[in-house]
Enzyme design. Structure first.
Site, PDB file in Angstrom:
ATOM      1  CG  ASP A 217      27.167  43.226  51.997  1.00  0.00           C
ATOM      2  OD1 ASP A 217      26.671  44.236  51.673  1.00  0.00           O
ATOM      3  OD2 ASP A 217      26.714  42.187  52.222  1.00  0.00           O
TER       4      ASP A 217
ATOM      5  CG  ASP B 206      24.471  31.020  47.218  1.00  0.00           C
ATOM      6  OD1 ASP B 206      23.694  32.026  47.836  1.00  0.00           O
ATOM      7  OD2 ASP B 206      25.360  31.282  46.670  1.00  0.00           O
TER       8      ASP B 206
ATOM      9  CG  HIS C  29      24.685  34.608  49.629  1.00  0.00           C
ATOM     10  ND1 HIS C  29      24.565  34.670  48.278  1.00  0.00           N
ATOM     11  CD2 HIS C  29      24.525  36.053  49.671  1.00  0.00           C
ATOM     12  CE1 HIS C  29      24.026  35.548  47.683  1.00  0.00           C
ATOM     13  NE2 HIS C  29      24.018  36.627  48.790  1.00  0.00           N
TER      14      HIS C  29
ATOM     15  CD  GLU D  81      28.823  33.893  47.459  1.00  0.00           C
ATOM     16  OE1 GLU D  81      27.549  33.230  47.877  1.00  0.00           O
ATOM     17  OE2 GLU D  81      28.916  34.903  46.486  1.00  0.00           O
TER      18      GLU D  81
END
Length: 260
Positions: free
Chosen positions: A67, A136, A138, A143
């Protein structure tokens, strides 16, 4: 999915680096997918030691980026291109020509995403993709509630992710709101997925990934769909796993020739 519980981050780094070295011995021109952040650093240090010891060659390897921030200049010290140059390419002695990554500086983000997908395909796909995991759940910058079939695309970061990443910047106002990330569908095309998680703060996300349902609310749970996915966790990150003892038993009984 194979779950390996290790004593600490250094042991996890050594285990994964050996898997990378074994891959490079079998396939010198392999494509290694790499992640940024503090978690994978023990992997890169251990792999550097193996390269220096002649246990793996990197003259033909290619490095694929997971990314990238949108809008940061490529030379910005916190652009992921710069980070990977410092942490992976330069220590391992890999040429910049062997690096594959999306262009986060472009004014045409969709075209950059398509171009990166095409570059990965032209390279023959990723052989081993190293992943971290967010608190979370990801992976990459997919996300929660990202499509499990998603391809490389632009994503908006959650405020929690920006807070988590603010430690790399002077303050949170400097953390970009948008990124280009390989999609979950793109990630799942790698031949071997290796997720490394360390610390108690990742324990809930690891439990949801490994023992929870496959659900977009925990993007990393998509690893359950992969034919060769390995989750390497230290004791703290494994602390919420109900089947921890079973995972310890299966890895201890595994034939040594199998690796991970």
């Amino acid at each position: 999915m194979e779950v390996v519980i290790v004593p600490d981050a250094e042991a996890g780094g050594e285990l994964i680096a050996e898997a990378m070295a074994a891959l490079l011995r079998r396939k010198p021109g392999a494509v290694l997918g790499v992640a940024t952040g503090s978690t994978p650093l023990p992997v890169y240090r251990a792999l550097e030691a193996k390269v220096r010891a002649g246990e793996a060659g990197v003259t033909r390897v290619r490095i694929a980026q997971l990314d990238e921030y949108v809008g940061l200049p490529a030379e910005h010290p916190e652009s992921y291109r710069s980070v990977l140059r410092r942490e992976v390419l330069e220590p391992l002695g890999i040429s910049a020509d062997a690096f594959l990554g999306p262009d986060g500086t472009t004014t045409d983000v969709p075209a950059a995403c398509d171009a990166y997908e095409a570059a990965l395909t032209a390279a023959g796909g990723v052989d081993l993709q190293l992943l971290g995991i967010g608190t979370d759940g990801h992976i990459g910058f997919n996300e929660p509630c990202s499509s499990l079939a998603s391809r490389t695309r632009i994503k908006t970061l959650t405020e929690q992710t920006r807070v988590d990443n603010a430690r790399f910047f002077d303050d949170i106002s400097q953390v970009p709101h948008h990124v280009i990330t390989q999609g979950i569908g793109t990630i799942l095309e790698a031949r071997h997925l290796v997720l490394l998680a360390t610390g108690e703060g990742k324990a809930d996300a690891v439990a949801a990934t490994v023992e929870g349902p496959v659900a977009a609310v925990c993007p990393a749970s998509a690893l359950q769909l992969h034919a060769h996915a390995t989750v390497v966790v230290d004791e703290a990150a494994a602390s919420k796993l109900k089947l921890a003892e079973y995972f310890r038993h299966t890895f201890a009984a595994k034939p040594s020739w199998q690796g991970i």
